[in-house]
Design a protein around this motif. Sequence first.
Motif, PDB file in Angstrom:
ATOM      1  N   ASN A 188       9.991  21.044  13.331  1.00 53.72           N
ATOM      2  CA  ASN A 188      10.114  19.704  13.907  1.00 53.72           C
ATOM      3  C   ASN A 188       9.707  19.769  15.371  1.00 53.72           C
ATOM      4  OD1 ASN A 188      12.335  17.763  15.534  1.00 53.72           O
ATOM      5  ND2 ASN A 188      11.177  16.786  13.894  1.00 53.72           N
ATOM      6  N   HIS A 189       8.865  18.822  15.778  1.00 58.85           N
ATOM      7  CA  HIS A 189       8.297  18.831  17.125  1.00 58.85           C
ATOM      8  C   HIS A 189       8.527  17.470  17.761  1.00 58.85           C
ATOM      9  CE1 HIS A 189       5.606  20.165  20.310  1.00 58.85           C
ATOM     10  NE2 HIS A 189       4.862  19.085  20.167  1.00 58.85           N
ATOM     11  N   GLU A 190       9.198  17.458  18.907  1.00 59.27           N
ATOM     12  CA  GLU A 190       9.485  16.221  19.616  1.00 59.27           C
ATOM     13  C   GLU A 190       8.899  16.278  21.026  1.00 59.27           C
ATOM     14  OE1 GLU A 190      13.612  15.311  19.635  1.00 59.27           O
ATOM     15  OE2 GLU A 190      13.839  15.457  17.450  1.00 59.27           O
ATOM     16  N   VAL A 191       8.356  15.145  21.469  1.00 57.04           N
ATOM     17  CA  VAL A 191       7.776  15.041  22.815  1.00 57.04           C
ATOM     18  C   VAL A 191       8.247  13.751  23.457  1.00 57.04           C
ATOM     19  CG1 VAL A 191       5.656  14.900  24.179  1.00 57.04           C
ATOM     20  CG2 VAL A 191       5.722  16.355  22.140  1.00 57.04           C
ATOM     21  N   ASN A 192       8.666  13.849  24.703  1.00 58.62           N
ATOM     22  CA  ASN A 192       8.935  12.680  25.541  1.00 58.62           C
ATOM     23  C   ASN A 192       8.056  12.798  26.777  1.00 58.62           C
ATOM     24  OD1 ASN A 192      11.525  11.278  24.350  1.00 58.62           O
ATOM     25  ND2 ASN A 192      11.873  13.486  24.216  1.00 58.62           N
ATOM     26  N   TYR A 193       7.288  11.757  27.058  1.00 61.12           N
ATOM     27  CA  TYR A 193       6.266  11.878  28.101  1.00 61.12           C
ATOM     28  C   TYR A 193       6.023  10.533  28.750  1.00 61.12           C
ATOM     29  CZ  TYR A 193       1.667  12.923  30.173  1.00 61.12           C
ATOM     30  OH  TYR A 193       0.605  13.104  31.032  1.00 61.12           O
ATOM     31  N   LYS A 195       1.573   4.939  30.719  1.00 62.56           N
ATOM     32  CA  LYS A 195       1.674   5.463  29.364  1.00 62.56           C
ATOM     33  C   LYS A 195       3.020   6.154  29.219  1.00 62.56           C
ATOM     34  CE  LYS A 195      -3.319   6.255  29.047  1.00 62.56           C
ATOM     35  NZ  LYS A 195      -4.401   7.263  29.121  1.00 62.56           N
ATOM     36  N   ALA A 196       3.718   5.875  28.112  1.00 55.85           N
ATOM     37  CA  ALA A 196       5.006   6.509  27.842  1.00 55.85           C
ATOM     38  C   ALA A 196       5.210   6.575  26.336  1.00 55.85           C
ATOM     39  CB  ALA A 196       6.145   5.734  28.502  1.00 55.85           C
ATOM     40  N   LEU A 197       5.895   7.620  25.875  1.00 49.50           N
ATOM     41  CA  LEU A 197       6.067   7.763  24.430  1.00 49.50           C
ATOM     42  C   LEU A 197       7.256   8.630  24.102  1.00 49.50           C
ATOM     43  CD1 LEU A 197       4.988  10.823  23.273  1.00 49.50           C
ATOM     44  CD2 LEU A 197       2.911   9.937  24.283  1.00 49.50           C
ATOM     45  N   GLU A 198       7.763   8.438  22.893  1.00 49.90           N
ATOM     46  CA  GLU A 198       8.702   9.337  22.239  1.00 49.90           C
ATOM     47  C   GLU A 198       8.083   9.696  20.898  1.00 49.90           C
ATOM     48  OE1 GLU A 198      12.565   7.691  21.947  1.00 49.90           O
ATOM     49  OE2 GLU A 198      12.828   7.427  24.108  1.00 49.90           O
ATOM     50  N   GLY A 257       6.831  15.527  31.413  1.00 50.09           N
ATOM     51  CA  GLY A 257       6.915  15.635  29.962  1.00 50.09           C
ATOM     52  C   GLY A 257       7.900  16.701  29.537  1.00 50.09           C
ATOM     53  N   ASP A 258       8.630  16.404  28.469  1.00 51.13           N
ATOM     54  CA  ASP A 258       9.542  17.364  27.848  1.00 51.13           C
ATOM     55  C   ASP A 258       9.206  17.453  26.368  1.00 51.13           C
ATOM     56  OD1 ASP A 258      11.850  18.044  29.905  1.00 51.13           O
ATOM     57  OD2 ASP A 258      11.417  15.897  30.104  1.00 51.13           O
ATOM     58  N   ALA A 259       9.204  18.663  25.841  1.00 45.82           N
ATOM     59  CA  ALA A 259       8.974  18.862  24.411  1.00 45.82           C
ATOM     60  C   ALA A 259      10.009  19.838  23.875  1.00 45.82           C
ATOM     61  CB  ALA A 259       7.566  19.393  24.152  1.00 45.82           C
ATOM     62  N   SER A 260      10.388  19.633  22.632  1.00 47.66           N
ATOM     63  CA  SER A 260      11.316  20.564  21.982  1.00 47.66           C
ATOM     64  C   SER A 260      10.807  20.853  20.577  1.00 47.66           C
ATOM     65  CB  SER A 260      12.732  19.996  21.925  1.00 47.66           C
ATOM     66  OG  SER A 260      12.776  18.804  21.169  1.00 47.66           O
ATOM     67  N   SER A 284      13.515  28.193  18.269  1.00 49.74           N
ATOM     68  CA  SER A 284      13.694  26.976  19.058  1.00 49.74           C
ATOM     69  C   SER A 284      13.005  27.157  20.403  1.00 49.74           C
ATOM     70  CB  SER A 284      15.173  26.655  19.260  1.00 49.74           C
ATOM     71  OG  SER A 284      15.818  27.697  19.966  1.00 49.74           O
ATOM     72  N   ALA A 285      12.487  26.052  20.931  1.00 54.87           N
ATOM     73  CA  ALA A 285      11.782  26.108  22.210  1.00 54.87           C
ATOM     74  C   ALA A 285      11.916  24.782  22.928  1.00 54.87           C
ATOM     75  CB  ALA A 285      10.307  26.433  21.997  1.00 54.87           C
ATOM     76  N   SER A 286      12.053  24.857  24.225  1.00 54.82           N
ATOM     77  CA  SER A 286      11.993  23.665  25.072  1.00 54.82           C
ATOM     78  C   SER A 286      10.917  23.902  26.120  1.00 54.82           C
ATOM     79  CB  SER A 286      13.341  23.384  25.734  1.00 54.82           C
ATOM     80  OG  SER A 286      13.720  24.458  26.572  1.00 54.82           O
ATOM     81  N   THR A 287      10.095  22.884  26.356  1.00 54.26           N
ATOM     82  CA  THR A 287       8.949  22.998  27.245  1.00 54.26           C
ATOM     83  C   THR A 287       8.935  21.810  28.192  1.00 54.26           C
ATOM     84  OG1 THR A 287       7.720  23.996  25.405  1.00 54.26           O
ATOM     85  CG2 THR A 287       6.446  23.337  27.330  1.00 54.26           C
TER      86      THR A 287
END
Length: 751
Positions: free
Chosen positions: A483-488, A500-503, A454-457, A406-409
């Motif tokens: 599984n890779h998730e990004v909020n930016y 620009k914004a995304l999930e 930005g946050d990624a997990s 697991s990783a959070s960035t």
Amino acid sequence: MDKRFSTGLLASAVSIALSSPVALAQAQATKENTEVIVVSGTPGGAGIRKIDASFAVTNIDASDIERLAPKSTADLFKAIPGVWVESSGGESGANVFVRGFPGGGDAPFLTIALEGSPIYPAPTLSFLENSQLFRIDETIEMVEGLRGGPNPVVSNGQPGLTTNFRLKRGGESSEAMAKYTVSDYGLNRVDVVASGSLADDFYYMMGGYIKSSEGIRDAGFNSEQGNQFTVNLTKVFDKGELNLYTRQTDDRGTWYLPTPLDVDGIDANYTQIGPLNRQATITYGSDNTTETFDFGDGRGWDGHVSGGSLKIDLSNDWFLIDRFNLTKGKANTFGLVPNGPAVTVSAVADNGESAVGTVTGTTYSGDTPIQQIGRWVVLKDIEAFTNDLAISKSWEDIDVSFGIYSASTKSEDWWSIGNTAYHVLEPGGELLDGIECNNNAEGCGFNYDINSVGDASTFAFYATSKWYATTDLSIDLGLRRENHEVNYSVDEGLDGTITKALEYDETKMSWTLGANYALDDTSGVFLRTNRGYKMPYFDDFRDNWGAYTGGNDLIQKVTQAELGYKFMNDSVQFFATAFVNEVEGDTFVRRPGAPAEILTNEAYGIELDGSYYHHSGFSVDLNATFQETEITASATNEGNEAQRQPGWQVRVTPSYGFDLSDNVYGSIYATLSAVDDRFGNNENTVVLEGYEKVDVGVMVNPTDNLQVQLSVDNLTDELGITEGDPRNPEAPNGRYIMPRSVRLSLSYQWF
């Protein structure tokens, strides 16, 4: 090979890992020992004998690092075959390419790990590649460089290159070392390291450095300054081990950038920064805010990398290994970036004849060479936490492992890049008055300002299994579901408006399949194929917004195959690895805000990695790569070679150890490097000529405790070019390799 030895190899390797730290360190650092243990590419870093590994991995120990005397972390990676490094940007800002994988700079397929844990899960963000976050010093015991192999399945799933740095550890006896280094470019550096026992089965190692210099390319002030301190603690239990470390760093240096190649007097010693221009006022945002920055701060890292591991023998051949890491700090960049070719004052001056220096008041005539320079500011706060838990079990003919990664960035960015103005083309040349197209005049330059967060997990399950089919043959399989998730979100323009914004949420399955066959106790062959993925992070979305909103998931699929031969005995280590790969979905952006090129790249080649030691004191190391690359799918560049990667590169390092008198001995060594021509762009219109480079050194030990080392980098002062101008490929700009430099070190060790 005796099957009884092969069976349960994972168990024996883990048992070694759980034994005395000193014994393990000695086994790892002895090149002549065929029992060298590598931990990269194994579940949870359990470890395996290098001769039994079914993948290509290179070991560089502390004595190798001392002899190579790298100028930066990335510079050390030149000793790893299959890797092309452009380290001419200084301590930070390197470009690292792997096995012909596509890329336009930075290090998109490189992971740097410390004690098996990735220090930052995103291999590259704009103005941040992993080597910027890591400094080499006397606390490093070894680095392992793993290309391909099981990489896509274990740890963070990096399909390219993982370099795992391992710290020195303490033992029962106390040891200490102090080292002082000076150079012909004003370097003053002090390194210290000490280790020993704090209590029964409780060991420590601590050390670090402090340094200051004007830089190999003289900036006229102390442009390179830094310090680092590391503590590594190890507690050994009856059936396990707990290791904790922290590495506190505050280190920065000039970001060296491409310079004009067609102007007399501008050579490898030139740098844009100097006392006349290091402080500059820029304008940014919709309200034209002005602010002054010190561009002498260059590019660096002010933060920490901290973590550890827990290893437990659960009995009945069950083992648990958990590795964790926290990285947090600031990775800022201040650079003077060329924008286009050099011109003369008369071509752009308001009066067509002359311009005036804003600092000295000097009048510069019309034939004075000048260049438009962008004053770029990138403020970047980052944080990442990773955890890798693996449980392993060994039976008579089968080893299995199950892992959870697991990783959070996180990255918070504030940029103002552009801010172009004409400067005199001389080292540290000053800003000019009398030119209308200066200081952000409308239509006169490129500006791009952002504020983003930005946050990624990442959450992955992986499993591996090795079957010892016969006495000599083993077959392994690995699977990974990630599984890779990004909020930016990003505000382009610094006007408070989110543009620009995304999930983002995607899942991929990676795999690897390999086989190893022992020809005898000292040699073997291996075969491997794998498929992995490079997941997108924040800048991938911002720079490729059109492609993303058009339905492209921005994931790069990497498929590889390897065939290798290996030989290890008391005097020879030799590894030859043939490889072929395909990277689909690469997105290349020349500079932020520019359109993206989406392409597929194929490459094949062979890596040679060898060393020979003779009892007379003579030894030689070989590191060579021969490869072919092709862009197989592109709207405009199909059929061309991949940019900025040589077809071949060879490095040979001979050395000779000798006795000067009773109890006085020394060694002399050299590294001879040769590099092929490359193309500076995917269009293959810019050719970067190959070059040769010679480094030499000598070490003398007058006593058992004292050592003197003299090293000369680029002995012949070769004017090699590592890259053109990636932002303006047709401009006659390029970045030279570092000019000749000399360093002298004096070290004393206590036992």
